[in-house]
Design a protein around this motif. Structure first.
Motif, PDB file in Angstrom:
ATOM      1  N   LEU A   1      58.914  40.695  42.328  1.00  0.00           N
ATOM      2  CA  LEU A   1      58.035  40.227  41.261  1.00  0.00           C
ATOM      3  C   LEU A   1      56.644  40.017  41.851  1.00  0.00           C
ATOM      4  N   ALA A   2      55.623  40.572  41.197  1.00  0.00           N
ATOM      5  CA  ALA A   2      54.247  40.479  41.684  1.00  0.00           C
ATOM      6  C   ALA A   2      53.800  39.027  41.788  1.00  0.00           C
ATOM      7  N   ALA A   3      53.130  38.734  42.896  1.00  0.00           N
ATOM      8  CA  ALA A   3      52.603  37.395  43.146  1.00  0.00           C
ATOM      9  C   ALA A   3      51.084  37.432  43.194  1.00  0.00           C
ATOM     10  N   ASP A   4      50.482  36.304  42.901  1.00  0.00           N
ATOM     11  CA  ASP A   4      49.048  36.090  43.029  1.00  0.00           C
ATOM     12  C   ASP A   4      48.890  34.909  43.972  1.00  0.00           C
ATOM     13  N   CYS A   5      48.246  35.127  45.098  1.00  0.00           N
ATOM     14  CA  CYS A   5      48.135  34.070  46.112  1.00  0.00           C
ATOM     15  C   CYS A   5      46.857  33.261  45.968  1.00  0.00           C
ATOM     16  N   ASP A   6      46.339  33.214  44.768  1.00  0.00           N
ATOM     17  CA  ASP A   6      45.147  32.424  44.486  1.00  0.00           C
ATOM     18  C   ASP A   6      45.349  31.675  43.165  1.00  0.00           C
TER      19      ASP A   6
ATOM     20  N   ASP B   1      56.597  39.492  50.415  1.00  0.00           N
ATOM     21  CA  ASP B   1      56.374  40.827  50.972  1.00  0.00           C
ATOM     22  C   ASP B   1      54.898  41.180  50.807  1.00  0.00           C
ATOM     23  N   LEU B   2      54.204  41.350  51.934  1.00  0.00           N
ATOM     24  CA  LEU B   2      52.771  41.641  51.929  1.00  0.00           C
ATOM     25  C   LEU B   2      52.464  43.089  52.295  1.00  0.00           C
ATOM     26  N   ARG B   3      53.456  43.964  52.278  1.00  0.00           N
ATOM     27  CA  ARG B   3      53.246  45.333  52.736  1.00  0.00           C
ATOM     28  C   ARG B   3      52.497  46.202  51.745  1.00  0.00           C
ATOM     29  N   GLY B   4      52.494  45.881  50.496  1.00  0.00           N
ATOM     30  CA  GLY B   4      51.827  46.711  49.492  1.00  0.00           C
ATOM     31  C   GLY B   4      50.475  46.145  49.089  1.00  0.00           C
ATOM     32  N   ALA B   5      49.905  46.724  48.061  1.00  0.00           N
ATOM     33  CA  ALA B   5      48.599  46.300  47.566  1.00  0.00           C
ATOM     34  C   ALA B   5      48.663  44.937  46.884  1.00  0.00           C
ATOM     35  N   THR B   6      49.846  44.570  46.387  1.00  0.00           N
ATOM     36  CA  THR B   6      50.037  43.291  45.709  1.00  0.00           C
ATOM     37  C   THR B   6      51.186  42.543  46.377  1.00  0.00           C
ATOM     38  N   PRO B   7      50.988  41.267  46.729  1.00  0.00           N
ATOM     39  CA  PRO B   7      52.103  40.495  47.292  1.00  0.00           C
ATOM     40  C   PRO B   7      53.267  40.443  46.305  1.00  0.00           C
ATOM     41  N   GLN B   8      54.476  40.402  46.822  1.00  0.00           N
ATOM     42  CA  GLN B   8      55.657  40.316  45.969  1.00  0.00           C
ATOM     43  C   GLN B   8      56.601  39.250  46.487  1.00  0.00           C
TER      44      GLN B   8
END
Length: 152
Positions: free
Chosen positions: A113-118, A139-146
């Motif tokens: 599930l997409a996360a927003d770290c702000d 998971d920080l491997r992609g363009a969007t944290p999950q």
């Protein structure tokens, strides 16, 4: 006294929930970014913080790197059918290190599930179908944290 606190909160514009989730930006470099476009770098301890931790940054719930770009922690959920609320954040709830949901906070077992770290209030909700050990990963491997929750 209670009315004074409520009046003060209203005067300061405080709210107990977010009206809309923050929208993190994706960049072309393939790194996870915050809503300001800054890359999320794990340069500090991050913790699973939730209603089951009293929202504290407890060492028991500190994330550790399990593979390149993936950080996780084990947690034991003992009440099937209860919605556990949580976020992943540093010890100070620092902007850019305060990861909640991006679009929807309902976490399903095994589904990223997409996360927003702000974020401020956008916490995730997970309802286990049985008691036991689970692994929650950032998971920080992609363009969007999950965020992903799996049985452990």
């Amino acid at each position: 006294m209670k009315q004074h606190i409520i009046a003060l909160a209203m005067a300061l514009g405080l709210s107990a929930c977010s009206t809309a989730p923050h929208q993190p930006a994706d960049n072309s470099s393939g790194q996870a970014t915050t809503s300001t476009g800054a890359s999320l770098v794990m340069d500090r301890p991050m913790y699973l913080r939730g209603d089951f931790t009293l929202w504290d940054a407890d060492e028991v719930y500190r994330l550790t790197q399990t593979q390149t770009g993936v950080y996780s922690v084990r947690v034991r959920f003992m009440s099937p059918g209860k919605v556990y609320e949580f976020k992943v954040a540093d010890a100070k709830w620092t902007p850019g290190y305060n990861c909640g949901f991006r679009y929807d906070g309902k976490v399903s077992l095994g589904k990223p599930l997409a996360a927003d770290c702000d974020t401020v209030y956008n916490y995730f909700g997970f309802m286990p179908d049985r008691k036991g050990w689970y692994r929650i990963s950032l998971d920080l491997r992609g363009a969007t944290p999950q965020i992903i929750v799996q049985r452990d």
